[in-house]
Design an enzyme around this catalytic site. Sequence first.
Site, PDB file in Angstrom:
ATOM      1  N   HIS A   1     -29.766  37.794 -26.811  1.00  0.00           N
ATOM      2  CA  HIS A   1     -29.293  38.144 -28.157  1.00  0.00           C
ATOM      3  C   HIS A   1     -27.861  37.656 -28.361  1.00  0.00           C
ATOM      4  O   HIS A   1     -27.516  37.109 -29.416  1.00  0.00           O
ATOM      5  CB  HIS A   1     -29.346  39.656 -28.349  1.00  0.00           C
ATOM      6  CG  HIS A   1     -30.719  40.217 -28.464  1.00  0.00           C
ATOM      7  ND1 HIS A   1     -31.646  39.757 -29.374  1.00  0.00           N
ATOM      8  CD2 HIS A   1     -31.336  41.227 -27.788  1.00  0.00           C
ATOM      9  CE1 HIS A   1     -32.772  40.447 -29.250  1.00  0.00           C
ATOM     10  NE2 HIS A   1     -32.606  41.339 -28.296  1.00  0.00           N
TER      11      HIS A   1
ATOM     12  N   GLU B   1     -30.711  40.973 -22.845  1.00  0.00           N
ATOM     13  CA  GLU B   1     -29.655  41.295 -23.809  1.00  0.00           C
ATOM     14  C   GLU B   1     -28.714  40.114 -24.008  1.00  0.00           C
ATOM     15  O   GLU B   1     -28.198  39.900 -25.108  1.00  0.00           O
ATOM     16  CB  GLU B   1     -28.886  42.537 -23.355  1.00  0.00           C
ATOM     17  CG  GLU B   1     -29.721  43.804 -23.280  1.00  0.00           C
ATOM     18  CD  GLU B   1     -30.392  44.159 -24.595  1.00  0.00           C
ATOM     19  OE1 GLU B   1     -29.831  43.835 -25.665  1.00  0.00           O
ATOM     20  OE2 GLU B   1     -31.490  44.741 -24.559  1.00  0.00           O
TER      21      GLU B   1
END
Length: 761
Positions: A534, A531
Amino acid sequence: MLRLPRITRRALSSGALAPHFDRPLPPPPPAPPAPLCALPPLTAPDALAPLTRRTVRHADALVARIAAAPAHPDPAELRRVVKNLDRLSDVLCGVIDMCELVRNVHPDPRWVAAAEKTYETLCSFMNQLNTSTGLYDALVATVSHTFPGNPLSPAELRVAQTFLSDFERSGIQLPPGVRAKFVRHSDNILSLGRTFLSFAAAGPSADTPIEIPEPEVLLAGLSSKFVASLPRKKRKGPALLAPGSWEAQMIGRYADNEEARRLVYIGSMREDKDRVYVLETMLKERAELAHVLGKETWADVALSDKMAKTPQNVLQFLTSLATHHRPSAAADVAALQRLKALSTVSRTSSQLPTVHAWDRDHYAEQYAASLLPNGSLPSITPYFSVGTAMSGLSHMLSRLYGISFKPVSVAHGEVWHPSVRRLDVMDEHGKRIGVIYCDLFSRPGKPSAGAAHYTVRCSRRVDDDPSEGDGLPPGWDQHLGKGMEVQGEALHGKEGKYQLPIVVLTTDFGTVEESGPALLGWNDLETLFHEMGHAIHSMIGQTEFHNVSGTRCATDFVELPSILMEHFISSPAVLSTFATHYTTNEPLPIPLIQAHLQLDQSLKALETHSQILMALLDQKYHSIKHGEQLDSTRVWNELQSQVGVIPPVRGTAWQTQFGHLYGYGATYYSYLFDRAIAGKIWSSLFARGRTGPAAANHDPAAAEDILSREGGEAFKEKVLKWGGGRDPWEMVGDVIGGAEGEQVAKGDEKAMELVGRWMIK
C-alpha cells in the site's frame, strides 16, 4: 530488456537500514518540539481547534468560488473547476486523514480527543458538501463545455467523473428535504460505524469471565504451571478466563479436553446483544440510505463505481469460488476429523466425528505437526529481524521500481512514540519522493486493531494552484495559525512541483531491546510486505490530482499491489537474497524455507473457504432492503450451514467481531478478487513459468528473473503510477496483454468470469 547487475549478498548489504530498526535509537536532542509528522499546524492538541476553523473557512471560500464559476465572465474560471474541486478535497482530507491516524495511534488522550472532535466536525461538513447543488452544477457545466483549444485532459475527466459519481451517490438530484435525509443517515452510519469498530477492536466483552470447572482435569495436556497461574473464584474452584485472552487462546489450541475448548470458544464468541444491536442498526441505516438514493440495497450503492459494478456480479464470482473450493475445504476438514477420531478413545461409531468450531485450531496444530519429520521445524524468526526484512524490501524495490529507503532521525515531537521510525523514500536520482513512518513495535496501551496503512497526505501537483482567486483577504488566517499547504518539490520526469505523500504503517511486532532486535514470524513477514505494498502504491502513484493519487482508487483494486507483494515474499529465490541470521549472519537454509512455505500452505483450502464465507456474509448483510428485518446471527448461521464445512455454534455471534463490515461494506470480496488478479500478474510478469527447481532454490538466475526491472517497470508504468487515475480494468488488461488482456480490459460480465477462472486455477 532492462538488466541490473547479478544479485549477490554483498550487493544486498543492509548498511544503515538494519540498525535503524534493530537497535534502540537514542532520543532526539533537546529542542523545541517539532510538529507531528513534520506538518506545521500540528504543534499541540489545542492547535487542532483553530486548524479546524481555518479548514472550514478555506473550504467555504473554495465552495463559493466553484459554485460561481459558471456565471463568471472569464471562461478560464470554469476551466479551473476540476482543479479547485480537487483542492477542496485536499484541504479537507489533509486534516481528516491526519486525524484518522492520530485518533487511532496516539497514546496521549488529549491528542485523541482533539482529533476525534476535528474528525467528526469535518466529516459532517464533507457530507453536507456532497449534497451541494452549487458544486454539482458547476461540475456538470464544466464537463459539458468543450473549451476550444484547451479541452479537459483524460486525467481531469477521470477526476471529474469520480466527483460526479460521489455527488450522485449522495443523492444530489433529489429534492432538498430528501438530501437532508442523506446527511442525517450518513452521520448516523458514521457514528454507529465508529462504535462498531471500537467494539471489534476491543475484542470480546470481559464483563462475564469464562469458567472452567475442575481445571486440573479439563486442562490436562497444558503445563501445570499454566493451570496454576489461572485465577479462580476460590481455592479448588473453577478457573476464570477473560474471553479472547491469550490464556483462552492457549486452551483453544492446546487443551486435549473438548469440553474445555468448547467452553472457551463459546465464552469468547458469545452473543452480546448490545453489539448485535449496533451492527444491525448500522446495516439497517445503510439500507435506509440506499432507499433514499433510489437503490434497492446498500450493495447496489457501494458497487456502482467498483470494478465488479453490481451485487449480481459479486455473488456470481463468490458462488463459483465457493462451489469450486468447498470439496477441497471439506478434504481439509476430513484430515482434522481423522485426527479427532484418533484422540477420541470412547468412539464406537465407524463414522468420523464432527469437527466443531472449537476443534479447528486444536487439530490444525496437530495436523501441522504431523507434516513435520520430528513434529516441529527449526524457527525461521532469527533470520528475519525487522531490520533485515526492511533491508530486503528496500533492495527488492530498488531492483523492481528504482526506489529505496533512507533511514532518517526524527526531531523531538515529530512522532507520537519513541519507537516510531522514519523512512524517506528515494528515487534513483537521490531525490526524496515521500515519507513513511513505521510504527511497527509493541508498546503498553498500543491499540491492537492489527496492521494498518494510513495515508496522512496524498500527492498532488501544487505549483499551478490558482489560489489567488479564492477570494480570501490578506491575513485571513493570521489568528488561525498555519495550514497544511506546502510549496511542493520537483520530481524527476514530471512537470511542476508536487506535495509529497506521507504514510504511516502500524503493526505489533514485539520490541527492540539492547539484547536483540524484534524478530518476525512468517505471518509477520507477510504482513509487513503486504502493508508496504500500500505504501509503495502511494509513493509511486503520484498523480496531478489528490483525488486519484496512490491508493485512492476502487476498493476492489486497491489490494492488488499489496497481494502481489505477498507473492514476492513467498518466493524462496527472493527470500534467499536477504534472509540472514541476526547473530551469525548465516543465510537461511533453502530446505528450511521450503519446509515453512509448505507448512504455510497446509489447510489453505479451508482458510480460503473461510474468506469466501466472510465475503458472502458481507454481501448478504448489505443486500437487505428498506424496512426489511434482519437477524444477523440467523443469517450467519444459515450461511455456515449451507455453504460452510464446519457447523455453526448456537449462542455465539462472531459477526460482531468482523470489523471489516464497516470499512468494506459490500466490498470484502476485494481480497479474493485482487488475489486472483495478482496471481495472474505474478505468473505473467515475474514468475514467467519458473515453477521448477530454479524457482525453488537459491539459483541467482531465478531471483534475477523475478526481480527483473523489466517486470517491475511494466507494473509500475501500467498500474502503480496511475493511482486511481485510469480505469482499473484497462490497467489490468494492459499489464496482462494478449487475448486475455483484451478481454479483461472490457470490464464486463465476461471479464468478471475470466478473473474468477484465474482464481480457480
